[in-house]
Design an enzyme around this catalytic site. Structure first.
Site, mmCIF file in Angstrom:
data_model
loop_
_atom_site.group_PDB
_atom_site.id
_atom_site.type_symbol
_atom_site.label_atom_id
_atom_site.label_comp_id
_atom_site.label_asym_id
_atom_site.label_seq_id
_atom_site.Cartn_x
_atom_site.Cartn_y
_atom_site.Cartn_z
ATOM 1 N N SER A 49 0.868 -1.189 0.000
ATOM 2 C CA SER A 49 0.000 0.000 0.000
ATOM 3 C C SER A 49 0.900 1.233 0.000
ATOM 4 O O SER A 49 2.099 1.135 0.299
ATOM 5 C CB SER A 49 -0.890 0.002 1.243
ATOM 6 O OG SER A 49 -0.086 0.212 2.391
ATOM 7 N N ASP A 84 -0.675 -1.545 -4.182
ATOM 8 C CA ASP A 84 -2.063 -1.780 -3.769
ATOM 9 C C ASP A 84 -2.786 -0.435 -3.606
ATOM 10 O O ASP A 84 -2.287 0.448 -2.902
ATOM 11 C CB ASP A 84 -2.032 -2.549 -2.435
ATOM 12 C CG ASP A 84 -3.393 -3.050 -2.010
ATOM 13 O OD1 ASP A 84 -4.236 -3.313 -2.884
ATOM 14 O OD2 ASP A 84 -3.593 -3.196 -0.788
ATOM 15 N N HIS A 85 -3.938 -0.273 -4.232
ATOM 16 C CA HIS A 85 -4.730 0.969 -4.149
ATOM 17 C C HIS A 85 -3.897 2.218 -4.424
ATOM 18 O O HIS A 85 -3.865 3.157 -3.618
ATOM 19 C CB HIS A 85 -5.419 1.100 -2.776
ATOM 20 C CG HIS A 85 -6.488 0.086 -2.588
ATOM 21 N ND1 HIS A 85 -7.709 0.175 -3.195
ATOM 22 C CD2 HIS A 85 -6.496 -1.072 -1.898
ATOM 23 C CE1 HIS A 85 -8.437 -0.889 -2.865
ATOM 24 N NE2 HIS A 85 -7.721 -1.663 -2.093
ATOM 25 N N ASP A 105 -6.230 2.892 -8.337
ATOM 26 C CA ASP A 105 -7.562 2.919 -7.736
ATOM 27 C C ASP A 105 -8.215 4.265 -8.047
ATOM 28 O O ASP A 105 -8.063 5.236 -7.307
ATOM 29 C CB ASP A 105 -7.463 2.678 -6.224
ATOM 30 C CG ASP A 105 -8.837 2.702 -5.558
ATOM 31 O OD1 ASP A 105 -9.839 2.956 -6.261
ATOM 32 O OD2 ASP A 105 -8.894 2.453 -4.343
ATOM 33 N N GLU A 135 -9.986 -0.314 -10.560
ATOM 34 C CA GLU A 135 -11.089 -0.541 -9.612
ATOM 35 C C GLU A 135 -12.357 0.200 -10.025
ATOM 36 O O GLU A 135 -12.306 1.356 -10.445
ATOM 37 C CB GLU A 135 -10.685 -0.118 -8.195
ATOM 38 C CG GLU A 135 -11.820 -0.293 -7.182
ATOM 39 C CD GLU A 135 -11.394 -0.243 -5.721
ATOM 40 O OE1 GLU A 135 -10.248 -0.622 -5.412
ATOM 41 O OE2 GLU A 135 -12.239 0.155 -4.894
ATOM 42 N N GLY A 178 -10.418 -5.188 6.258
ATOM 43 C CA GLY A 178 -10.409 -5.371 7.715
ATOM 44 C C GLY A 178 -11.409 -6.441 8.119
ATOM 45 O O GLY A 178 -11.886 -7.212 7.286
ATOM 46 N N HIS A 207 -10.904 -8.066 -3.131
ATOM 47 C CA HIS A 207 -10.193 -7.422 -2.017
ATOM 48 C C HIS A 207 -10.872 -7.832 -0.712
ATOM 49 O O HIS A 207 -11.939 -8.433 -0.720
ATOM 50 C CB HIS A 207 -10.258 -5.896 -2.183
ATOM 51 C CG HIS A 207 -9.278 -5.364 -3.185
ATOM 52 N ND1 HIS A 207 -8.227 -4.549 -2.840
ATOM 53 C CD2 HIS A 207 -9.186 -5.554 -4.522
ATOM 54 C CE1 HIS A 207 -7.540 -4.245 -3.928
ATOM 55 N NE2 HIS A 207 -8.096 -4.838 -4.967
ATOM 56 N N GLY A 208 -10.236 -7.458 0.408
ATOM 57 C CA GLY A 208 -10.858 -7.739 1.713
ATOM 58 C C GLY A 208 -10.962 -9.216 2.006
ATOM 59 O O GLY A 208 -11.961 -9.690 2.555
ATOM 60 N N ASN A 231 -4.650 -8.987 3.875
ATOM 61 C CA ASN A 231 -3.743 -8.119 4.612
ATOM 62 C C ASN A 231 -3.966 -8.282 6.120
ATOM 63 O O ASN A 231 -3.098 -8.781 6.848
ATOM 64 C CB ASN A 231 -3.974 -6.661 4.173
ATOM 65 C CG ASN A 231 -3.008 -5.682 4.809
ATOM 66 O OD1 ASN A 231 -2.070 -6.086 5.487
ATOM 67 N ND2 ASN A 231 -3.228 -4.408 4.609
HETATM 68 P P1 13P Z 1 -7.986 -7.329 4.227
HETATM 69 O O1 13P Z 1 -7.116 -6.480 5.063
HETATM 70 O O2 13P Z 1 -9.406 -7.255 4.628
HETATM 71 O O3 13P Z 1 -7.492 -8.739 4.146
HETATM 72 O O4 13P Z 1 -7.957 -6.728 2.743
HETATM 73 C C1 13P Z 1 -6.756 -6.708 2.021
HETATM 74 C C2 13P Z 1 -6.898 -5.994 0.745
HETATM 75 O O5 13P Z 1 -7.926 -6.011 0.101
HETATM 76 C C3 13P Z 1 -5.728 -5.255 0.224
HETATM 77 O O6 13P Z 1 -6.056 -4.417 -0.818
#
Ligand code: 13P
Length: 287
Positions: A49, A84-85, A105, A135, A178, A207-208, A231
């Site tokens: 990131s 990332d992003h 992004d 994105e 998160g 993602h996520g 992450n």
């Molecule tokens: P998490 O932290 O929810 O695993 O998401 C990671 C992510 O999407 C990085 O771009």
């Protein structure tokens, strides 16, 4: 072996599995992810990131560390070093620093501006052999200062972006960075299905990845997801193992305070999380 993410994702889409993107924060993180990928003969994407890049004193520091570590550890599996992003400016910084893949992004811009900026970056990235992720819609929650409201992507807008020649597309489908809150209704598979129908063979990105139940991960892969980002889960594993080490008083025994000892349980915990995810995503043995 540092490569762009293009080939590994095309293969993943064809083979109906997903490649994990694991975000890195420091040397221990990078080493744990690389060693696990090599052990499991899995392709891997190291996500950075903008916040983590800054923490590690700049993208060029990160690129040099990853390149040298990859060489000195004798890593043979394909590894992509991916922003990332990324912001528009961040993308150019990473291209210059020697990353092999970028994410632009542009989801917070209106769609016409997102299209224009993405198109410019696709041209630059491809000319230099990098892969590029775009994105549409937004990922809910917050990651390193990037805040999203979690709007689901519009499949027609996804097609517009896919048609620009991006290598992978992150589309909001109810996913959140998160931990997922109590009562989270789950991924919007109807939206994912509609996006996949519009975007065809292009790899989709989820993602996520932290905390999404295994059955939803498998269904998402069936519907065209070929890259899954994780992450927070590595951060939680690292923190938990480190807390246990300190609470057991191990840092006070002998030279247990030596950072190489103090950080070892956390590094091992990251490896275990990465292994679990690679097995779930189906990328083991696909290098
Ligand atoms: P998490 O932290 O929810 O695993 O998401 C990671 C992510 O999407 C990085 O771009």
């Amino acid at each position: 072996m540092l490569v762009s993410a293009k080939d590994m994702l095309v293969k993943a889409k064809e083979g109906h599995y997903a490649v994990g993107q694991f975000n890195i924060n420091n040397l221990e993180w990078t080493k744990s992810v690389l060693l696990t990928a090599e052990e499991l003969k899995s392709p891997v994407i190291l996500g950075v990131s903008e916040g983590a890049g800054k923490y590690m004193t700049g993208f060029s520091t990160v690129a040099a560390m990853v390149r040298e570590m990859d060489k000195n550890l004798g890593i043979t599996v394909p590894v992509a070093l991916h922003l990332d992003h990324g912001t528009y400016e961040g993308c150019y910084k990473c291209i210059k620093a020697g990353f092999t893949s970028i994410m632009f992004d542009g989801s917070h811009y209106d769609i016409n501006e997102n299209v224009a900026k993405t198109q410019e970056l696709v041209n630059v990235a491809h000319q230099l052999g990098l892969s590029i992720e775009a994105e549409v819609g937004s990922i809910g929650g917050e990651e390193d200062g990037v805040i999203g409201m979690g709007e689901c992507a519009d499949p027609a807008e996804c097609k517009r972006i896919a048609d620009l020649g991006v290598d992978m597309l992150a589309a909001g489908i109810g996913n959140i960075h998160g931990k997922y809150p109590e009562g989270w209704p789950g991924l919007r598979f109807d939206v994912l299905d509609a996006i996949q129908k519009e975007t065809g063979v292009m790899p989709l990105v989820l993602h996520g990845g932290t905390g999404i139940p295994s059955d939803m991960i498998k269904k998402a892969i069936d519907l065209g997801v070929s890259k899954i980002n994780v992450n927070t889960e590595c951060q939680l594993s690292f923190a938990d193992a480190t807390r246990k080490y300190i609470e057991a008083g191990k840092d006070l025994e002998g030279k247990g305070f030596d950072p190489r000892k103090l950080l070892a349980p956390g590094a091992e915990a990251i490896k275990a999380t990465v292994k679990e995810k690679m097995e779930l995503f189906g990328s083991v043995g696909k290098a």
